[in-house]
Design a protein around this motif. Sequence first.
Motif, PDB file in Angstrom:
ATOM      1  N   ILE A  32       0.850  -1.185   0.000  1.00  0.00           N
ATOM      2  CA  ILE A  32       0.000   0.000   0.000  1.00  0.00           C
ATOM      3  C   ILE A  32       0.888   1.238   0.000  1.00  0.00           C
ATOM      4  N   SER A  33       0.521   2.212  -0.799  1.00  0.00           N
ATOM      5  CA  SER A  33       1.296   3.447  -0.793  1.00  0.00           C
ATOM      6  C   SER A  33       0.857   4.302   0.396  1.00  0.00           C
ATOM      7  N   VAL A  34       1.775   4.441   1.339  1.00  0.00           N
ATOM      8  CA  VAL A  34       1.449   5.208   2.537  1.00  0.00           C
ATOM      9  C   VAL A  34       1.130   6.655   2.158  1.00  0.00           C
ATOM     10  N   GLN A  35       1.936   7.197   1.271  1.00  0.00           N
ATOM     11  CA  GLN A  35       1.748   8.598   0.899  1.00  0.00           C
ATOM     12  C   GLN A  35       0.398   8.828   0.232  1.00  0.00           C
ATOM     13  N   GLN A  36       0.094   7.980  -0.751  1.00  0.00           N
ATOM     14  CA  GLN A  36      -1.181   8.167  -1.451  1.00  0.00           C
ATOM     15  C   GLN A  36      -2.357   8.026  -0.506  1.00  0.00           C
ATOM     16  N   THR A  37      -2.276   7.023   0.366  1.00  0.00           N
ATOM     17  CA  THR A  37      -3.380   6.810   1.289  1.00  0.00           C
ATOM     18  C   THR A  37      -3.545   8.016   2.208  1.00  0.00           C
ATOM     19  N   ARG A  38      -2.419   8.546   2.667  1.00  0.00           N
ATOM     20  CA  ARG A  38      -2.514   9.700   3.558  1.00  0.00           C
ATOM     21  C   ARG A  38      -3.056  10.917   2.817  1.00  0.00           C
ATOM     22  N   TYR A  39      -2.566  11.134   1.623  1.00  0.00           N
ATOM     23  CA  TYR A  39      -3.105  12.246   0.831  1.00  0.00           C
ATOM     24  C   TYR A  39      -4.622  12.114   0.705  1.00  0.00           C
ATOM     25  N   ALA A  40      -5.054  10.909   0.327  1.00  0.00           N
ATOM     26  CA  ALA A  40      -6.485  10.719   0.106  1.00  0.00           C
ATOM     27  C   ALA A  40      -7.269  10.957   1.389  1.00  0.00           C
ATOM     28  N   ALA A  41      -6.786  10.378   2.488  1.00  0.00           N
ATOM     29  CA  ALA A  41      -7.527  10.508   3.749  1.00  0.00           C
ATOM     30  C   ALA A  41      -7.571  11.959   4.201  1.00  0.00           C
ATOM     31  N   VAL A  42      -6.436  12.638   4.098  1.00  0.00           N
ATOM     32  CA  VAL A  42      -6.402  14.031   4.538  1.00  0.00           C
ATOM     33  C   VAL A  42      -7.343  14.873   3.677  1.00  0.00           C
ATOM     34  N   MET A  43      -7.371  14.576   2.379  1.00  0.00           N
ATOM     35  CA  MET A  43      -8.226  15.379   1.510  1.00  0.00           C
ATOM     36  C   MET A  43      -9.699  15.039   1.683  1.00  0.00           C
ATOM     37  N   VAL A  44      -9.995  13.791   1.928  1.00  0.00           N
ATOM     38  CA  VAL A  44     -11.391  13.449   2.248  1.00  0.00           C
ATOM     39  C   VAL A  44     -11.802  14.216   3.501  1.00  0.00           C
ATOM     40  N   GLY A  45     -10.906  14.207   4.500  1.00  0.00           N
ATOM     41  CA  GLY A  45     -11.180  14.981   5.711  1.00  0.00           C
ATOM     42  C   GLY A  45     -11.384  16.448   5.383  1.00  0.00           C
ATOM     43  N   GLY A  46     -10.522  16.981   4.531  1.00  0.00           N
ATOM     44  CA  GLY A  46     -10.645  18.393   4.162  1.00  0.00           C
ATOM     45  C   GLY A  46     -11.973  18.686   3.493  1.00  0.00           C
ATOM     46  N   ALA A  47     -12.419  17.760   2.637  1.00  0.00           N
ATOM     47  CA  ALA A  47     -13.702  17.970   1.966  1.00  0.00           C
ATOM     48  C   ALA A  47     -14.837  17.975   2.979  1.00  0.00           C
ATOM     49  N   ILE A  48     -14.731  17.097   3.984  1.00  0.00           N
ATOM     50  CA  ILE A  48     -15.778  17.077   5.016  1.00  0.00           C
ATOM     51  C   ILE A  48     -15.727  18.374   5.833  1.00  0.00           C
ATOM     52  N   ALA A  49     -14.521  18.812   6.153  1.00  0.00           N
ATOM     53  CA  ALA A  49     -14.396  20.105   6.829  1.00  0.00           C
ATOM     54  C   ALA A  49     -15.002  21.192   5.955  1.00  0.00           C
ATOM     55  N   GLY A  50     -14.857  21.023   4.643  1.00  0.00           N
ATOM     56  CA  GLY A  50     -15.443  21.982   3.708  1.00  0.00           C
ATOM     57  C   GLY A  50     -16.958  22.028   3.810  1.00  0.00           C
ATOM     58  N   ILE A  51     -17.563  20.865   3.978  1.00  0.00           N
ATOM     59  CA  ILE A  51     -19.017  20.857   4.179  1.00  0.00           C
ATOM     60  C   ILE A  51     -19.339  21.595   5.472  1.00  0.00           C
ATOM     61  N   GLY A  52     -18.513  21.327   6.489  1.00  0.00           N
ATOM     62  CA  GLY A  52     -18.698  22.033   7.760  1.00  0.00           C
ATOM     63  C   GLY A  52     -18.574  23.535   7.577  1.00  0.00           C
ATOM     64  N   GLY A  53     -17.650  23.959   6.717  1.00  0.00           N
ATOM     65  CA  GLY A  53     -17.512  25.391   6.458  1.00  0.00           C
ATOM     66  C   GLY A  53     -18.731  25.934   5.738  1.00  0.00           C
ATOM     67  N   ALA A  54     -19.202  25.164   4.747  1.00  0.00           N
ATOM     68  CA  ALA A  54     -20.385  25.605   4.003  1.00  0.00           C
ATOM     69  C   ALA A  54     -21.579  25.743   4.935  1.00  0.00           C
ATOM     70  N   TYR A  55     -21.600  24.912   5.974  1.00  0.00           N
ATOM     71  CA  TYR A  55     -22.698  25.014   6.941  1.00  0.00           C
ATOM     72  C   TYR A  55     -22.829  26.448   7.458  1.00  0.00           C
TER      73      TYR A  55
END
Lengths: 382, 556, 380, 333
Positions: free
Chosen positions: D214-237
């Motif tokens: 498993i690519s640690v870097q890719q997985t971390r990028y993806a997870a962090v960005m998924v988190g960021g997108a969710i934070a983005g929904i929180g911001g849109a709130y």
Amino acid sequence: MPPERPGAVVRLDAVLVPVLAIATALALGGVILWAAGPRFEGSYLGIGFVAEAYLSLLEGAFGSRAAIVDTTLRTVPYVFSGLAVMLAFRGGLFNIGAEGQLTVGALAAAWAGFSLDLPAIIHLPVVLAAGCLAGAVWGGVAGLLKARTGAHEVITTIMLNYIGGQLASYLLNGPLRDRSPLNVIAQTPKIAEGARLPDLLPGLHAGVLLAGIVAMVTWFIVWKTTTGFELRMVGANADAAAYAGVNVVRRMTWALGVSGLLAGLAGAVQVAGVNYRSTLGFNIGYGFDSIAIALLGRNTVSGVVLSSVLFAALRTGATKLQFRTQVSADIISVIQALVLLLVAAEQIVRWLYRLRAADAVTQAPEDGATAAIPPSPAGGEG
Amino acid sequence: MSPIESHERTTTPNDLRQSARSAPIPSGTRGTGDPTFLLEARHLTKRYGPVIANRDVSFAVRPGEIVALLGENGAGKSTLMNVLYGMTVPDAGELAIDGKVVRLRSPRDALARGIGMVHQHFMLVPPFTVAENVALGNEPSRRGAIDIATVEARVASLASRFGIDVDPRAIVRDLSVGQQQRVEIVKALDRGARVLILDEPTAVLTPQEAEGLFRVLRGLAADGTAIVFISHKLGEVLSLAHRIVVMRRGAVVGEVLPEDATAESLAAMMVGREVMLRVDKSPSTPTEDRIVVRDLRVAGDHGGVAVDGVSFAVRAGEIVGIAGVQGNGQTELVEAISGLRPTAGGTLSLVGVEAHGLDVRARSMAGLAHVPEDRQRHGLVLPFSVADNLVLNRYHLPPLAQRGVRQARAIVAVARDLVARFDIRTPSPEVPVQALSGGNKQKVIIARELSHGLRALVAAQPTRGVDVGSIEFIHRSLVDARDAGAAVLVVSAELDELLSIADRILVMYRGRIVGEVPGSEATREGIGLFMAGGGGATQGSPPAGFAREDDVHYVN
Amino acid sequence: MKSRRELILALGAVPILAACGGEAAAPAKAEPTKAPAAAAPTTAAAAPTKAPEPTKAPAAAAPTAAPAKVLKVGLVTDVGKVDDKSFNESAWNGAKKGAADVKGESKYVETQNPNDYKKNIQQFISEKYDIIVTVGFLLGEATIEAAKANPGIKFIGVDQFQEKAVENLAGLIFEEDKAGYMVGALAALYSKAGKVGAVLATDVVPPVWRFGEGFRAGAKASKPGVDIQIVYHSDVGPEKTFDDPEWGKATALSMIDKGVDVIFGAGGKTGNGALYGVADRKDKGVVAIGVDTDQWNTVPEAKAVLLSSGMKIIDQGVADIIKAVSENKFKGGNVLGKVGLAPFHDLDSKVDAAVKTKLEEIRKGLDGGTIKTDVKPAKG
Amino acid sequence: MTRGRFLFVLACIGALVAAVETLRSPDVSAAVVAASMLATTLRFATPLTLGALAGMFCERSGVANIAIEGMMLSAAFGAFIVAAMTRSLAAGVVAGMVVGATMALLHAWLSVTLRVDQIVSGTVINIMAAGVTGFLSTEVVRRKAIEGAGLLPAWRVPVLSDLPVVGPIFQQQPIAWATLALVIGAHFVLFRTVWGLRVRAVGELPRAAHAAGISVQQTRYAAVMVGGAIAGIGGAYFTLEAVPVFEPMMTNGRGFIALAALIFGGWTPAGAWVASLLFAAANALHINAQQFGIPVPSQIVGMFPYVLTIVILAGAIGRVTPPAAVGQPYVPD
């Protein structure tokens, strides 16, 4: 892990990178200013606007005697709180709680200043000591929790910032409030005359001197004493420190305690030298600024002092910049964030300026020995 | 072997096993391009800064063959293995699989080509179940969700086929080391490994567990799996391998068939000269007790009892060795003696003083020196200078510090003296200790610990990962310390080391001392039996119930 | 601009502006100067006819002053921005208008941190400004200090009560308790459910507290037995309490859930949040009352539900003092600004004539001193 | 979240409700108060839950995230301005997610690729978000007099939303509904999917994940960005669901309370949600108690989440274990 005692080449590098980071951040800030400025009016390109903005920033910070005094006054608390963060960093700890420690330090100092009736010669020291003590307790709690239970100091100090703010709100509206009928603000009474820092020059209190002394003492402690040696040992390798007989629990608590003490002193000096009281809401923004200062200063004392001057100058000059250009002073925060970004991620700066990476001492992994030492929070170049 | 076949085998690994080959193992060759090679490394070179970890290494393995990669610690075995598994990209050279050159950029590439690996430090996620660990990286899914039931079934089937006892639903954190190793093997097999690389697999096992592992490996080889077995233990290499490749200082120095080799000849190849088995020393003349342990109990990292009622004494003027497979409580025992770990019961006295309540510093001041097991982690502060590391235990004492202020001149003076006396190869005492080689790092520690007011010494794995020259020097230093009147306790996983320097050898097994042998009478076999928890012919009796316990864990 | 005309026209129809002068309710004994000429109580008769079109104003003002040099007006905000739809904006509008009226120029500096008050004031001093407006009671101390040190410069301190009059400092203060009282009365009289609520920033800030307690007193006096729900956002610090519209909205909704049908939102953006909350439930017939300025103009999202606003006429007060400076009529000390209710705008038809009459009585009572709010200047 | 802590939380919420019930004024029915408190609690819990989920994906992959606040603030601004420009609320929400994910990308780039200390990286993002949104709100929104595009309309559950007392609970706006779905979704993703298993592996023992291909870097990028997108929904709130405007610093420290909720909830979606509800309930109590004229120690309410988090971290009410590799950059080799 970079070596603690860099050679001459690395030392030049340690200065070059922050300087280039600042220059780059200012350049990027200039682009933003240019975009915000009146760039499309006629043949006016707006370059002059950017130049004017930066010149007014410079003038606002250093352009007059009053400006220099103001910048100096602002440097003082930054030096204390920057040293606070630096000291914790050296011990491998991340003190995000300078703001809360500064707040409780100011509260305690103000309390000692207005409620005690002491002769001037001891009142001022008592006021400063009270601020130190309160800050030390606030930081020490985080240190103790870290050492005893492993609770991460980043989280606990963030939480303690908020708790400190609420405590201040309670005290300044309750027990410590200035009860004079004319006071309508959540603040303490003014401290006694004898509890105030005397002026060195008109408008420039003796806290400047104190900051210099404390900076030198901090340098001495960190680099010249056994205590500082233990601190750095804990910071570089806590396991080895324990093995060498250092009481790691005590040293971690000490590190965050002394870090808090320095931040508390920042609050106390503001009370004793500038505001003469503690007012709710006057301590905002020091926490993150001091982290930036410690990082920009490469966790060295001289670096912290220089970075403090820079940050103070940016904050002081912001007024004139805003006044002249009527551009939002938030541009200063943007520039600060860029500085921090470029200092933290110095690879960017190296890449931009094609700098050779500092000679990292690489080594082959030894069979059977895992070199799994987690990196210390701050790049620990001396 | 055509590419198409190879592809099919990658995807359906069981095909190969079903057509288990029984062809005789061809004799070894270092030549390249042999079409029968499953995996081949050609002229690999890998550098880390100034250090050449692998120099022009060529190496190959055929299906169904067990090749042992033999070498000392630091010979470059781990680097080679990391290259074979795609974890490290070589600076030069190439890899070929089924005769075709491949580039492995990550373990993913290696796994896809049928290369599996069992790491010395297990690559298992502790809070996950066995099945989750096996599935990791190769997860079957159904409608978006992991189909863990399928994995559990696969694990169970593999386990039963190769006689490996694992519960697919167990949490890895709760498993013993031996069980975790089995999970690693199952993991590799599940990924369709045609080549299985094992890095020092027996380092953490008892001889009995190791024998169980060998049975599994022989079964796999019979089934067609190529096995690369990394070790520095001559005995197991001779008994297990079909072919032995010896490495020294980053290069392959020889290749032999076991029937053509003896332990002595292999050892000579490994170290480049005849090993001096015994350190030249006089018989010990022990005097008073310096380290006295009575019924000592120490808790382990995750609860549980690591040291379970241990009693012994080390007298001034003798070297007592503690033998045992790693993980039987030796680490905890040493940490308890040095004060790093609290005791849970029993008494401990050092240099005639009850040690309970004394911290590390107090014990050190009383004359206890400690050479720690993990020098990177405990023994050195890597970014600090050599000088600072040489005074790490005395920095607070005059003349190195006066009233809390460090005296730079005195520190450098002491450092220069020690650098000269202990022959530490460093450009200057001011350079960071991390720039030094492993042997010189260890000498820094030895110099620091043996150079002052020494009355008792605890040395854990004192020569691990150290070059031969340094080993001799260190052994000599330990004997000298003994002769100077110190009580020396040496804990080592290297039986030979203890056999060569210890005056008495105690054997630890599952937190207890299960045997004691005078150094002069000790044999590998006798101590090996104790290490496995078996009763010794010489002396002592096994702890009650050991036999029963021993067989609970593994059914091979 | 349109807003001013409408405001004043409305005042003509419903003369409920409480322009309180004299000794009435200054927080302490100091004697407030009467607001200069133009700030004199607007009467029902005078206002509509005399209301000047702002565009024409400079022409009218020019002959009186005809200053040789251009008057420079500087404004320092409290922490916040000049477009905060609240008191900073109101004061800035006043400074702009005042400067424009006398053909002067105006500039602002937005404060980012309380530690910058002194420095920001100093900026205008060093640039030789003639008039410096500082907004918010937190700047009081810094303003007094600056005024004493620079007797040649005129200072206007909005919301800054002065214990001892400083000659060159006019403290423009407001009786928020009276504004709150009138809001409370309006709310209680308008409410059909007999439940009124106020969503406020922290009670630690005295003007907010006076608004809230005035509201309580006014509602209670006008309709005994009315259910009064007052919620302060005191659980966060002063730096956050004005900037939390989400909280304001949630609080307003919580009140509406319990049957409250008139909600007073007071406290910067937090109060605005309450207006948004009410707008969200406009189908339920709930109405909101704004604060400081006529928020019908500043919070367009809430127009349909905005009954009125409890105003502090900061802009006119500031502009008037600037004018007084240009006419050399400036006098230091406390200057009492006008407070009152904004017009009902869209909801005018829904307010009974009887209510309007009653409000007018209350205004007169407050004005004349026959009605007392009994609100202390600050909590505690 | 341990059973003990779960019960503790339930007891806290029960105590909160009971406190209001016993002290309320006689003319409001208990059911109305309870329903109203629940509605307020859900409302306050929405941004906290989203922030905590954002932090969870990030930290579960081994990347510490103290920048939830900055991500939400910048997303609040991005959502507002895009909605205002396009006059499309949906576009605004998407923009919020994009901005959140972009800030997360910066965080990932700094901390995963450049291996900058993750706390430092978070600090950079927080300072930058405050400065940039403040600057742009002045220089763009003010100068161009941009007006908001309004609010997302409430979605009503057909029959239930018309019920007399509990009706308001069933007429929430889209982001509030989405939050509930995200809690369940996050749980499923984290504990039932392939990607979730990999994220957790990377956050616990990255070298094991690496060794498993498993690519640690890719997985971390993806997870962090998924988190960021969710934070983005929180911001849109904040700008599209709560109020139709953007204000500087309007997230007001909720990102840090969300961090507290994440820790209190033991890095699990359900736990984070329950903790968010608990913290929100404290605020709801603060509001409700004042409505009934009960004096409340506001500062105590204000301290509540932070004190509780420290207590939990110190191990006083059960212990929380962060993902083992959180805060450590992964250096292969």
